[in-house]
Motif scaffolding. Structure first.
Motif, PDB file in Angstrom:
ATOM      1  N   LEU A   1       0.835  -1.205   0.000  1.00 20.56           N
ATOM      2  CA  LEU A   1       0.000   0.000   0.000  1.00 20.56           C
ATOM      3  C   LEU A   1       0.871   1.256   0.000  1.00 20.56           C
ATOM      4  CD1 LEU A   1      -2.524  -1.170   2.737  1.00 20.56           C
ATOM      5  CD2 LEU A   1      -2.857  -1.233   0.268  1.00 20.56           C
ATOM      6  N   PRO A   2       1.003   1.917  -1.146  1.00 25.05           N
ATOM      7  CA  PRO A   2       1.863   3.107  -1.229  1.00 25.05           C
ATOM      8  C   PRO A   2       1.459   4.210  -0.244  1.00 25.05           C
ATOM      9  CG  PRO A   2       1.212   2.386  -3.420  1.00 25.05           C
ATOM     10  CD  PRO A   2       0.443   1.566  -2.446  1.00 25.05           C
ATOM     11  N   ALA A   3       0.170   4.372   0.003  1.00 25.50           N
ATOM     12  CA  ALA A   3      -0.272   5.415   0.941  1.00 25.50           C
ATOM     13  C   ALA A   3       0.228   5.115   2.356  1.00 25.50           C
ATOM     14  CB  ALA A   3      -1.790   5.528   0.932  1.00 25.50           C
ATOM     15  N   LEU A   4       0.140   3.858   2.767  1.00 26.92           N
ATOM     16  CA  LEU A   4       0.647   3.472   4.087  1.00 26.92           C
ATOM     17  C   LEU A   4       2.163   3.609   4.142  1.00 26.92           C
ATOM     18  CD1 LEU A   4       0.075   2.359   6.914  1.00 26.92           C
ATOM     19  CD2 LEU A   4       0.308   0.059   5.927  1.00 26.92           C
TER      20      LEU A   4
ATOM     21  N   ASN B   1       6.840   6.535   6.588  1.00 24.63           N
ATOM     22  CA  ASN B   1       8.165   7.107   6.327  1.00 24.63           C
ATOM     23  C   ASN B   1       8.451   8.201   7.365  1.00 24.63           C
ATOM     24  OD1 ASN B   1      10.566   7.896   5.267  1.00 24.63           O
ATOM     25  ND2 ASN B   1       9.783   8.351   3.225  1.00 24.63           N
ATOM     26  N   VAL B   2       8.840   7.773   8.559  1.00 15.87           N
ATOM     27  CA  VAL B   2       9.087   8.686   9.676  1.00 15.87           C
ATOM     28  C   VAL B   2      10.449   9.360   9.542  1.00 15.87           C
ATOM     29  CG1 VAL B   2       9.293   8.819  12.186  1.00 15.87           C
ATOM     30  CG2 VAL B   2       7.619   7.287  11.159  1.00 15.87           C
ATOM     31  N   TYR B   3      11.431   8.614   9.087  1.00 16.52           N
ATOM     32  CA  TYR B   3      12.807   9.116   8.952  1.00 16.52           C
ATOM     33  C   TYR B   3      13.254   8.830   7.524  1.00 16.52           C
ATOM     34  CZ  TYR B   3      17.790   9.637  10.025  1.00 16.52           C
ATOM     35  OH  TYR B   3      19.113  10.036  10.044  1.00 16.52           O
TER      36      TYR B   3
ATOM     37  N   PRO C   1      15.932   8.922   5.515  1.00 11.49           N
ATOM     38  CA  PRO C   1      17.032   8.056   5.060  1.00 11.49           C
ATOM     39  C   PRO C   1      16.741   6.554   5.143  1.00 11.49           C
ATOM     40  CG  PRO C   1      17.902   9.830   6.408  1.00 11.49           C
ATOM     41  CD  PRO C   1      16.403   9.895   6.512  1.00 11.49           C
ATOM     42  N   THR C   2      15.863   6.134   6.050  1.00  7.57           N
ATOM     43  CA  THR C   2      15.553   4.700   6.136  1.00  7.57           C
ATOM     44  C   THR C   2      14.262   4.335   5.426  1.00  7.57           C
ATOM     45  OG1 THR C   2      14.372   4.949   8.226  1.00  7.57           O
ATOM     46  CG2 THR C   2      16.719   4.444   8.342  1.00  7.57           C
ATOM     47  N   GLY C   3      13.484   5.327   5.045  1.00  8.36           N
ATOM     48  CA  GLY C   3      12.232   5.053   4.347  1.00  8.36           C
ATOM     49  C   GLY C   3      11.168   4.528   5.301  1.00  8.36           C
ATOM     50  N   PRO C   4      10.222   3.761   4.772  1.00 11.74           N
ATOM     51  CA  PRO C   4       9.108   3.287   5.599  1.00 11.74           C
ATOM     52  C   PRO C   4       9.524   2.291   6.687  1.00 11.74           C
ATOM     53  CG  PRO C   4       8.912   2.453   3.364  1.00 11.74           C
ATOM     54  CD  PRO C   4      10.054   3.417   3.371  1.00 11.74           C
ATOM     55  N   LEU C   5      10.729   1.753   6.585  1.00 10.66           N
ATOM     56  CA  LEU C   5      11.192   0.814   7.607  1.00 10.66           C
ATOM     57  C   LEU C   5      11.178   1.448   8.996  1.00 10.66           C
ATOM     58  CD1 LEU C   5      12.353  -1.920   8.360  1.00 10.66           C
ATOM     59  CD2 LEU C   5      14.622  -1.027   7.822  1.00 10.66           C
ATOM     60  N   SER C   6      11.438   2.753   9.078  1.00 12.79           N
ATOM     61  CA  SER C   6      11.428   3.423  10.380  1.00 12.79           C
ATOM     62  C   SER C   6      10.033   3.379  10.999  1.00 12.79           C
ATOM     63  CB  SER C   6      11.899   4.869  10.238  1.00 12.79           C
ATOM     64  OG  SER C   6      11.085   5.580   9.319  1.00 12.79           O
ATOM     65  N   GLY C   7       9.017   3.598  10.218  1.00 13.73           N
ATOM     66  CA  GLY C   7       7.651   3.536  10.728  1.00 13.73           C
ATOM     67  C   GLY C   7       7.173   2.125  10.980  1.00 13.73           C
ATOM     68  N   VAL C   8       7.622   1.192  10.150  1.00 13.92           N
ATOM     69  CA  VAL C   8       7.248  -0.212  10.332  1.00 13.92           C
ATOM     70  C   VAL C   8       7.773  -0.711  11.670  1.00 13.92           C
ATOM     71  CG1 VAL C   8       7.670  -2.562   9.490  1.00 13.92           C
ATOM     72  CG2 VAL C   8       7.057  -0.764   7.881  1.00 13.92           C
ATOM     73  N   SER C   9       9.049  -0.476  11.942  1.00 15.44           N
ATOM     74  CA  SER C   9       9.633  -0.956  13.190  1.00 15.44           C
ATOM     75  C   SER C   9       9.054  -0.212  14.395  1.00 15.44           C
ATOM     76  CB  SER C   9      11.155  -0.835  13.159  1.00 15.44           C
ATOM     77  OG  SER C   9      11.541   0.502  12.939  1.00 15.44           O
TER      78      SER C   9
END
Length: 114
Positions: A43-46, A51-53, A55-63
């Motif tokens: 889901l591109p919107a999610l 994407n909190v930070y 440089p790391t992309g959405p991985l920051s928000g996922v974790s």
């Protein structure tokens, strides 16, 4: 008959609910990581929201979301089970299944099936 000394020993067992809560919450957090990573990939919107930070992309928000899920699950389960004894073996088994599911969902071949 000889007088037999009888002793009454009282053993107080400590409730295992808080420990079981920690174990099960860890499994819930791991599974949440797998589910959220698949959802962020699909889901591109999610993905943009997570994407909190940059440089790391959405991985920051996922974790971050997975950690918050783990902590909330731990707090809720601990509160509900604080004075109880639960089947620790069953909770550990469920936690291991959730862990395995979370790990599988983080592998691209499995995540791409959804």
């Amino acid at each position: 008959m000889a007088n037999e000394a009888t002793s009454s020993v009282s053993v107080k067992l400590t409730p295992n609910g808080p420990g079981a809560a920690a174990v099960l919450a860890a499994g819930i957090g791991c599974f949440a990581l797998g589910v959220i990573s698949v959802l962020a990939d699909k889901l591109p919107a999610l993905s943009r929201v997570l994407n909190v930070y940059k440089p790391t992309g959405p991985l920051s928000g996922v974790s971050t979301t997975a950690i918050v899920t783990w902590l909330v699950a731990w707090a809720v389960l601990h509160y509900r089970w604080q004075g109880c004894s639960v089947d620790l073996g069953r909770m550990t088994g469920i936690a291991l299944l959730l862990l395995a599911g979370g790990v599988l969902l983080t592998f691209p071949p499995v995540g791409d099936l959804f």
